[in-house]
Scaffold this active site. Structure first.
Site, PDB file in Angstrom:
ATOM      1  N   PHE A 135      -6.942   9.005  16.322  1.00 33.74           N
ATOM      2  CA  PHE A 135      -8.229   9.355  15.714  1.00 33.74           C
ATOM      3  C   PHE A 135      -9.077  10.075  16.755  1.00 33.74           C
ATOM      4  O   PHE A 135      -9.346   9.540  17.818  1.00 33.74           O
ATOM      5  CB  PHE A 135      -8.980   8.121  15.202  1.00 33.74           C
ATOM      6  CG  PHE A 135     -10.215   8.521  14.446  1.00 33.74           C
ATOM      7  CD1 PHE A 135     -10.147   8.847  13.100  1.00 33.74           C
ATOM      8  CD2 PHE A 135     -11.439   8.623  15.092  1.00 33.74           C
ATOM      9  CE1 PHE A 135     -11.286   9.260  12.411  1.00 33.74           C
ATOM     10  CE2 PHE A 135     -12.575   9.035  14.409  1.00 33.74           C
ATOM     11  CZ  PHE A 135     -12.494   9.354  13.066  1.00 33.74           C
ATOM     12  N   ASP A 220      -8.560  10.659  25.285  1.00 33.85           N
ATOM     13  CA  ASP A 220      -9.709  10.335  24.453  1.00 33.85           C
ATOM     14  C   ASP A 220     -10.037   8.863  24.677  1.00 33.85           C
ATOM     15  O   ASP A 220      -9.364   7.975  24.152  1.00 33.85           O
ATOM     16  CB  ASP A 220      -9.354  10.618  22.990  1.00 33.85           C
ATOM     17  CG  ASP A 220     -10.475  10.239  22.028  1.00 33.85           C
ATOM     18  OD1 ASP A 220     -11.413   9.532  22.444  1.00 33.85           O
ATOM     19  OD2 ASP A 220     -10.387  10.640  20.847  1.00 33.85           O
ATOM     20  N   LYS A 249     -19.184   6.760  21.984  1.00 34.71           N
ATOM     21  CA  LYS A 249     -19.466   5.395  21.502  1.00 34.71           C
ATOM     22  C   LYS A 249     -20.307   4.527  22.457  1.00 34.71           C
ATOM     23  O   LYS A 249     -21.517   4.512  22.351  1.00 34.71           O
ATOM     24  CB  LYS A 249     -18.171   4.694  21.109  1.00 34.71           C
ATOM     25  CG  LYS A 249     -17.549   5.326  19.849  1.00 34.71           C
ATOM     26  CD  LYS A 249     -16.610   4.408  19.127  1.00 34.71           C
ATOM     27  CE  LYS A 249     -16.345   4.891  17.714  1.00 34.71           C
ATOM     28  NZ  LYS A 249     -15.258   5.870  17.572  1.00 34.71           N
TER      29      LYS A 249
HETATM   30  C1  LIG Z   1     -14.940   7.154  17.009  1.00 25.98           C
HETATM   31  C2  LIG Z   1     -13.960   7.971  17.711  1.00 25.98           C
HETATM   32  C3  LIG Z   1     -14.090   9.364  17.800  1.00 25.98           C
HETATM   33  C4  LIG Z   1     -15.186  10.109  17.075  1.00 25.98           C
HETATM   34  O1  LIG Z   1     -16.436   9.765  17.557  1.00 25.98           O
HETATM   35  P1  LIG Z   1     -17.746  10.152  16.700  1.00 25.98           P
HETATM   36  O2  LIG Z   1     -18.885   9.764  17.612  1.00 25.98           O
HETATM   37  O3  LIG Z   1     -17.706   9.364  15.427  1.00 25.98           O
HETATM   38  O4  LIG Z   1     -17.689  11.602  16.462  1.00 25.98           O
HETATM   39  C5  LIG Z   1     -13.166  10.055  18.537  1.00 25.98           C
HETATM   40  N1  LIG Z   1     -12.164   9.437  19.170  1.00 25.98           N
HETATM   41  C6  LIG Z   1     -12.002   8.102  19.120  1.00 25.98           C
HETATM   42  C7  LIG Z   1     -10.883   7.463  19.872  1.00 25.98           C
HETATM   43  C8  LIG Z   1     -12.881   7.314  18.378  1.00 25.98           C
HETATM   44  O5  LIG Z   1     -12.709   6.009  18.308  1.00 25.98           O
END
Ligand SMILES: *Cc1c(COP(=O)(O)O)cnc(C)c1O
Length: 393
Positions: A135, A220, A249
């Site tokens: 994700f 990420d 986050k």
């Molecule tokens: C939540 C998340 C995103 C996206 O972040 P947003 O602030 O909602 O755009 C990207 N990568 C990972 C691993 C995430 O958990």
């Protein structure tokens, strides 16, 4: 206003792209959140791992209040102290890179994708490989990077140049790399995908492959970073370093912020005019980020993550013996997944009704991601509620 009043307003004025619980949240403090009717909830999910130090941590509140009264916005054609100090913290706690700031995880990943492409543009390499159940966000490029068909539905044509291979499958990855590949992008611990942990062989194999082929490794850490794994960044468990890393986050302890950090020799490809964000690195959000780092340091929170993480997993494994619906318990630090032998949506609904915030992802995995300063008492209280719910299913 009560829950019914606000629900009517939402129904009329807010786009219904979320399934919402009928709860009007008004206040939070530490692991506690209250609704408009005065009911207390124990928050062991932290709103997708955002509320890293619990709700309204006094250090974050003070940093935001002070900064809000001093200077809230400054265009990125000037300097501000909070942006510089936050970049310094991120760099010193990771791999000595340089930062670009934005406002969300998707934007941070978008920046990483753009950096990987522009950095390789002279060689014509542009393809990026990502992994099943990843994700990476909801912008068009990051949702394309997200290797889950359900998030692509209805948005075709997607961005060109992405391909997917199974997570933890180094051989499949090696086969997918070709002359046009510029980067490999992954979460060291997949969050939304169900708390899937990259193996050491996989992560080290990817690093080696990137070195051999001259590819950029993009990690990420939007969800698994900022101390949640028991180290500042999850990659630090693997004895490797990425070339580019993204954060969001938890970085602002509740305030919206995103960041990408990259090795200097790669970062320099992002020349003036190539990328930007109006609000990126604003003093308000960066002051919150600095307070988050200071608090992790001063309160020795990484130590607490390790202790509380082991405690929680140990207790959950005891639960697993009694409740056959629990198929697996896995996690690193305080990023813990409880995999069920079935759909978890109803269990989560019941937990919320009983005053406990948890989340279920990928249909069957309950995500347990309390704040880094959680105590044994909080964990016990939460697991008692979960136990009660499980015994009724
Ligand atoms: C939540 C998340 C995103 C996206 O972040 P947003 O602030 O909602 O755009 C990207 N990568 C990972 C691993 C995430 O958990």
């Amino acid at each position: 206003m009560n829950t019914k009043d606000i629900k009517e307003i939402y129904d009329r004025y807010v786009i219904p792209n979320y399934i919402r619980n009928p709860i009007l949240l008004v206040r939070g403090s530490g692991v506690d959140v209250w609704d408009a009717e005065g009911k207390r909830y124990l928050d062991l999910f932290s709103g997708w791992a955002v509320s890293l130090l619990g709700h309204c941590h006094p250090n974050v509140v003070a940093a935001v209040q002070n900064q809000a009264a001093k200077l809230q916005h400054a265009p990125n054609i000037y300097y501000t102290e909070p942006q510089g100090l936050l970049a310094k913290y991120i760099s010193e706690k990771s791999f000595s890179g340089q930062c670009f700031f934005c406002n969300s995880g998707a934007e941070a990943n978008e920046a990483a994708i753009k950096l990987a492409r522009i950095h390789n543009s002279s060689s014509g390499k542009y393809k990026i490989i990502t992994f099943s159940n990843s994700f990476h966000g909801r912008t068009l490029a990051t949702v394309t990077a997200t290797a889950q068909p359900k998030y692509h539905k209805g948005f075709a044509p997607l961005v060109e140049g992405f391909s997917y291979v199974p997570f933890n499958d180094l051989e499949a990855l090696k086969k997918e790399v070709d002359d046009a590949t510029c980067a490999i992008m992954l979460e060291p611990i997949q969050g939304e995908g169900g708390i899937n942990i990259a193996t050491k062989e996989f992560m080290q194999g990817i690093r080696k492959l990137c070195d051999e082929k001259g590819l950029q490794l993009i990690l990420d850490e939007v969800q698994c970073g900022m101390g949640r794994s028991g180290k500042y960044f999850a990659y630090q468990h693997y004895g490797i370093e990425p070339d580019i890393m993204t954060l969001a986050k938890a970085l602002g302890g509740g305030v919206a912020i995103g960041a990408m950090t990259a090795k200097k020799e790669i970062a320099k490809s992002l020349v003036p005019g190539s990328h930007a964000s109006t609000f990126g690195g604003n003093p308000l959000a960066c002051a919150a980020g600095v307070a988050v780092f200071e608090t992790i340091e001063n309160k020795n929170l990484l130590e607490n993550v390790k202790r509380m993480g082991s405690y929680a997993v140990e207790q959950l494994k005891i639960l697993q013996k009694t409740y056959k619906i629990i198929k697996d318990v896995r996690g690193v630090g305080l990023m813990i997944g409880i995999e069920l032998n079935g759909n978890g949506a109803e269990i989560i609904k019941s937990c919320i009704q009983a005053g406990l915030f948890l989340n279920c992802t990928h249909d069957t995995v309950i995500r347990f991601m309390p704040p880094l300063n959680v105590t044994k008492e909080h964990i016990d209280e939460g697991l008692n509620i979960l136990k009660t719910v499980l015994s009724k299913t």
